[in-house]
Design a protein around this motif. Structure first.
Motif, PDB file in Angstrom:
ATOM      1  N   GLU A   1       9.413  21.934  61.702  1.00  0.00           N
ATOM      2  CA  GLU A   1      10.787  22.442  61.708  1.00  0.00           C
ATOM      3  C   GLU A   1      11.800  21.302  61.769  1.00  0.00           C
ATOM      4  OE1 GLU A   1      10.170  26.739  63.937  1.00  0.00           O
ATOM      5  OE2 GLU A   1      10.401  24.935  65.152  1.00  0.00           O
ATOM      6  N   VAL A   2      11.529  20.307  62.603  1.00  0.00           N
ATOM      7  CA  VAL A   2      12.428  19.151  62.710  1.00  0.00           C
ATOM      8  C   VAL A   2      12.467  18.408  61.374  1.00  0.00           C
ATOM      9  CG1 VAL A   2      12.807  16.924  63.844  1.00  0.00           C
ATOM     10  CG2 VAL A   2      12.098  18.901  65.199  1.00  0.00           C
ATOM     11  N   ALA A   3      11.317  18.223  60.757  1.00  0.00           N
ATOM     12  CA  ALA A   3      11.250  17.525  59.468  1.00  0.00           C
ATOM     13  C   ALA A   3      12.051  18.291  58.411  1.00  0.00           C
ATOM     14  CB  ALA A   3       9.805  17.369  59.025  1.00  0.00           C
ATOM     15  N   ARG A   4      11.908  19.596  58.395  1.00  0.00           N
ATOM     16  CA  ARG A   4      12.651  20.417  57.433  1.00  0.00           C
ATOM     17  C   ARG A   4      14.155  20.275  57.672  1.00  0.00           C
ATOM     18  NH1 ARG A   4      11.228  25.484  58.781  1.00  0.00           N
ATOM     19  NH2 ARG A   4       9.134  25.142  57.976  1.00  0.00           N
ATOM     20  N   ASP A   5      14.567  20.314  58.953  1.00  0.00           N
ATOM     21  CA  ASP A   5      15.989  20.167  59.295  1.00  0.00           C
ATOM     22  C   ASP A   5      16.541  18.813  58.861  1.00  0.00           C
ATOM     23  OD1 ASP A   5      15.860  22.679  60.439  1.00  0.00           O
ATOM     24  OD2 ASP A   5      15.829  21.937  62.521  1.00  0.00           O
TER      25      ASP A   5
ATOM     26  N   MET B   1      14.614   9.928  64.338  1.00  0.00           N
ATOM     27  CA  MET B   1      13.895  11.105  63.942  1.00  0.00           C
ATOM     28  C   MET B   1      12.748  11.400  64.895  1.00  0.00           C
ATOM     29  SD  MET B   1      13.691  11.118  59.796  1.00  0.00           S
ATOM     30  CE  MET B   1      13.625   9.381  59.426  1.00  0.00           C
ATOM     31  N   VAL B   2      12.017  10.334  65.250  1.00  0.00           N
ATOM     32  CA  VAL B   2      10.874  10.508  66.145  1.00  0.00           C
ATOM     33  C   VAL B   2      11.350  11.000  67.508  1.00  0.00           C
ATOM     34  CG1 VAL B   2       9.019   9.313  67.357  1.00  0.00           C
ATOM     35  CG2 VAL B   2       9.425   8.833  64.953  1.00  0.00           C
ATOM     36  N   GLU B   3      12.397  10.378  68.025  1.00  0.00           N
ATOM     37  CA  GLU B   3      12.925  10.788  69.329  1.00  0.00           C
ATOM     38  C   GLU B   3      13.397  12.239  69.295  1.00  0.00           C
ATOM     39  OE1 GLU B   3      12.622   9.099  72.113  1.00  0.00           O
ATOM     40  OE2 GLU B   3      11.674   7.498  70.971  1.00  0.00           O
ATOM     41  N   LEU B   4      14.016  12.610  68.201  1.00  0.00           N
ATOM     42  CA  LEU B   4      14.483  13.980  68.045  1.00  0.00           C
ATOM     43  C   LEU B   4      13.298  14.943  68.035  1.00  0.00           C
ATOM     44  CD1 LEU B   4      16.904  15.840  67.605  1.00  0.00           C
ATOM     45  CD2 LEU B   4      16.648  15.463  65.153  1.00  0.00           C
ATOM     46  N   ALA B   5      12.250  14.585  67.325  1.00  0.00           N
ATOM     47  CA  ALA B   5      11.060  15.431  67.259  1.00  0.00           C
ATOM     48  C   ALA B   5      10.388  15.552  68.621  1.00  0.00           C
ATOM     49  CB  ALA B   5      10.077  14.886  66.228  1.00  0.00           C
TER      50      ALA B   5
ATOM     51  N   GLY C   1      15.198  16.923  56.437  1.00  0.00           N
ATOM     52  CA  GLY C   1      14.937  16.671  55.024  1.00  0.00           C
ATOM     53  C   GLY C   1      13.918  15.578  54.779  1.00  0.00           C
ATOM     54  N   VAL C   2      12.941  15.455  55.674  1.00  0.00           N
ATOM     55  CA  VAL C   2      11.882  14.455  55.500  1.00  0.00           C
ATOM     56  C   VAL C   2      10.529  15.164  55.430  1.00  0.00           C
ATOM     57  CG1 VAL C   2      13.163  12.624  56.675  1.00  0.00           C
ATOM     58  CG2 VAL C   2      11.616  14.075  57.983  1.00  0.00           C
ATOM     59  N   SER C   3       9.527  14.428  55.029  1.00  0.00           N
ATOM     60  CA  SER C   3       8.179  14.970  54.933  1.00  0.00           C
ATOM     61  C   SER C   3       7.642  15.296  56.327  1.00  0.00           C
ATOM     62  CB  SER C   3       7.259  13.938  54.269  1.00  0.00           C
ATOM     63  OG  SER C   3       5.909  14.216  54.518  1.00  0.00           O
ATOM     64  N   ALA C   4       7.090  16.487  56.473  1.00  0.00           N
ATOM     65  CA  ALA C   4       6.517  16.892  57.756  1.00  0.00           C
ATOM     66  C   ALA C   4       5.331  16.004  58.113  1.00  0.00           C
ATOM     67  CB  ALA C   4       6.100  18.360  57.720  1.00  0.00           C
ATOM     68  N   GLU C   5       4.506  15.690  57.133  1.00  0.00           N
ATOM     69  CA  GLU C   5       3.338  14.831  57.401  1.00  0.00           C
ATOM     70  C   GLU C   5       3.767  13.425  57.784  1.00  0.00           C
ATOM     71  OE1 GLU C   5       0.100  15.648  57.811  1.00  0.00           O
ATOM     72  OE2 GLU C   5       0.968  17.644  57.682  1.00  0.00           O
ATOM     73  N   GLY C   6       4.800  12.925  57.128  1.00  0.00           N
ATOM     74  CA  GLY C   6       5.312  11.598  57.475  1.00  0.00           C
ATOM     75  C   GLY C   6       5.838  11.558  58.899  1.00  0.00           C
TER      76      GLY C   6
ATOM     77  N   ALA D   1      11.852  15.174  71.583  1.00  0.00           N
ATOM     78  CA  ALA D   1      12.724  15.829  72.557  1.00  0.00           C
ATOM     79  C   ALA D   1      12.991  17.295  72.229  1.00  0.00           C
ATOM     80  CB  ALA D   1      14.050  15.078  72.636  1.00  0.00           C
ATOM     81  N   SER D   2      12.739  17.677  70.998  1.00  0.00           N
ATOM     82  CA  SER D   2      13.080  19.019  70.550  1.00  0.00           C
ATOM     83  C   SER D   2      12.039  20.046  70.986  1.00  0.00           C
ATOM     84  CB  SER D   2      13.173  19.030  69.019  1.00  0.00           C
ATOM     85  OG  SER D   2      13.419  20.332  68.554  1.00  0.00           O
ATOM     86  N   ASP D   3      12.494  21.285  71.117  1.00  0.00           N
ATOM     87  CA  ASP D   3      11.587  22.400  71.380  1.00  0.00           C
ATOM     88  C   ASP D   3      10.975  22.913  70.078  1.00  0.00           C
ATOM     89  OD1 ASP D   3      12.106  22.293  74.090  1.00  0.00           O
ATOM     90  OD2 ASP D   3      13.700  23.805  74.017  1.00  0.00           O
TER      91      ASP D   3
END
Length: 83
Positions: free
Chosen positions: A14-18, A1-5, A20-25, A7-9
């Motif tokens: 938005e990544v957290a929503r995609d 998840m972290v790597e995805l966040a 299904g995890v907490s944005a703050e987490g 590497a993502s634009d």
């Protein structure tokens, strides 16, 4: 998840929503990952440093308890020797 966040634009939110995890987490995990890579803010602790700090605080508390027991024993034996 972290790597995805990282590497993502997309934003972390938005990544957290995609995912299904907490944005703050996820934001906290990303922040810690950056610190672990040496990209954190000045003074920010790495995971290794945080673990060492926890270990040293536990050790300090244990030593404080030991010192208190020894202090009480010294007082007790000092009183006993005065009899």
């Amino acid at each position: 998840m972290v790597e995805l966040a990282l590497a993502s634009d997309k934003t972390v939110t938005e990544v957290a929503r995609d995912l299904g995890v907490s944005a703050e987490g996820l934001r906290g995990w990303v922040k810690q990952a950056k610190a672990d890579r040496g990209q954190g803010r000045p003074g920010e602790l790495t995971s290794t440093e945080r673990e060492e700090l926890r270990r040293l605080r536990r050790q300090n508390a244990e030593q404080a308890r030991t010192i208190e027991v020894l202090r009480k024993a010294a007082v007790f034996f000092a009183k006993e020797s005065d009899r």
